[in-house]
Design a protein around this motif. Structure first.
Motif, PDB file in Angstrom:
ATOM      1  N   THR A  73       0.820  -1.207   0.000  1.00 31.37           N
ATOM      2  CA  THR A  73       0.000   0.000   0.000  1.00 31.37           C
ATOM      3  C   THR A  73       0.855   1.259   0.000  1.00 31.37           C
ATOM      4  N   PHE A  74       1.962   1.248   0.755  1.00 32.99           N
ATOM      5  CA  PHE A  74       2.820   2.434   0.753  1.00 32.99           C
ATOM      6  C   PHE A  74       3.410   2.646  -0.632  1.00 32.99           C
ATOM      7  N   THR A  75       3.885   1.581  -1.258  1.00 31.57           N
ATOM      8  CA  THR A  75       4.473   1.694  -2.591  1.00 31.57           C
ATOM      9  C   THR A  75       3.428   2.143  -3.608  1.00 31.57           C
ATOM     10  N   GLU A  76       2.234   1.586  -3.524  1.00 35.09           N
ATOM     11  CA  GLU A  76       1.162   1.954  -4.444  1.00 35.09           C
ATOM     12  C   GLU A  76       0.798   3.435  -4.308  1.00 35.09           C
ATOM     13  N   HIS A 102       6.136   6.303  -6.210  1.00 40.89           N
ATOM     14  CA  HIS A 102       6.607   7.107  -7.344  1.00 40.89           C
ATOM     15  C   HIS A 102       7.345   8.379  -6.904  1.00 40.89           C
ATOM     16  N   LEU A 103       7.259   8.725  -5.637  1.00 40.01           N
ATOM     17  CA  LEU A 103       7.876   9.959  -5.148  1.00 40.01           C
ATOM     18  C   LEU A 103       9.354   9.810  -4.769  1.00 40.01           C
ATOM     19  N   TYR A 104       9.843   8.580  -4.681  1.00 47.63           N
ATOM     20  CA  TYR A 104      11.156   8.350  -4.086  1.00 47.63           C
ATOM     21  C   TYR A 104      12.124   7.631  -5.009  1.00 47.63           C
ATOM     22  N   LYS A 105      13.403   7.860  -4.744  1.00 50.92           N
ATOM     23  CA  LYS A 105      14.442   7.081  -5.412  1.00 50.92           C
ATOM     24  C   LYS A 105      14.309   5.637  -4.924  1.00 50.92           C
ATOM     25  N   PRO A 106      14.593   4.679  -5.786  1.00 53.67           N
ATOM     26  CA  PRO A 106      14.430   3.264  -5.390  1.00 53.67           C
ATOM     27  C   PRO A 106      15.159   2.901  -4.093  1.00 53.67           C
TER      28      PRO A 106
END
Length: 174
Positions: A24-27, A31-35
C-alpha cells in the motif's frame, strides 16, 4: 464492493500485514522516491517488527478483507509524533486502503473503529500525520474533525517529506 469483512489482527497476521503495508505504501507513494530510499523505508515493515507490535497490548490493528484477501488496515498505538499531548492520547500510526477498494466504504468503517477503540482505551486525543500533498486523506480526516497542529519531517530513506500532524479531541464527538 460487496463482501467486505473486518477483524482484529493477531500475531499470526504479521507476514500478511508486512506485505500489505509495503504494497500500500508503494502503491500510494512509491513514485515519489528514489528506489534506494523506498527500499530502505520498506525494510521497516518487516514481519518481525509487525509481530512485535501485534504482540504488544499498546497496539491494535484492524484489517478489512475482501473474499479473504486483506485489502486495508488501520493501526493505532502509543504516540510517537513530535507534539505535546494535553491528556491521554493515542496515535493513528498507519491507515491504508488498496486503490481498487478506495471509495467502497472501507475507510469510514476503519476510522469509526479507530476512534471507538481509542475511546475504549481511555484516550481523549487522537493524533496522526499525513503527507502534505495527500489532499484526499487530509479532506477525509477533516470530515472527522481533525485539525492541523503543525508540520512533521517524515523520512523515507534519506528523503525528508513534510507531513502535517493532525489532532482530534475525542471528547468533542458524541
Amino acid at each position: 464492493m460487496t463482501g467486505i469483512s473486518y477483524r482484529m489482527a493477531g500475531t499470526a497476521d504479521a507476514a500478511m500485514l508486512a506485505s500489505l503495508a509495503r504494497r500500500t505504501f508503494t502503491e500510494t507513494f512509491g513514485h515519489l522516491y528514489k528506489p534506494e530510499d523506498l527500499a530502505a523505508f520498506l525494510e521497516s515493515h518487516s514481519t518481525e517488527r509487525w509481530a512485535e507490535e501485534l504482540a504488544s497490548p499498546g497496539f491494535a490493528v484492524r484489517i478489512a478483507l475482501s473474499e479473504g484477501e486483506a485489502v486495508a488496515f488501520i493501526k493505532i498505538g502509543p504516540p510517537t509524533l513530535p507534539f505535546t499531548p494535553v491528556g491521554p492520547s493515542i496515535e493513528l500510526r498507519q491507515f491504508y486502503v488498496l486503490k481498487p477498494w478506495q471509495g467502497a466504504g472501507i475507510a469510514p468503517a476503519l476510522m469509526d473503529w479507530a476512534i471507538g477503540e481509542a475511546r475504549r482505551r481511555g484516550a481523549e486525543h487522537l493524533y496522526l500525520s499525513v503527507f502534505t500533498d495527500n489532499h484526499r486523506a487530509r479532506r477525509f480526516y477533516a470530515r472527522y474533525g481533525f485539525t492541523e497542529i503543525g508540520p512533521y519531517a517524515f523520512k523515507v530513506g534519506t528523503h525528508v517529506d513534510e507531513d502535517i500532524v493532525m489532532h482530534l479531541a475525542l471528547e468533542a464527538r458524541p
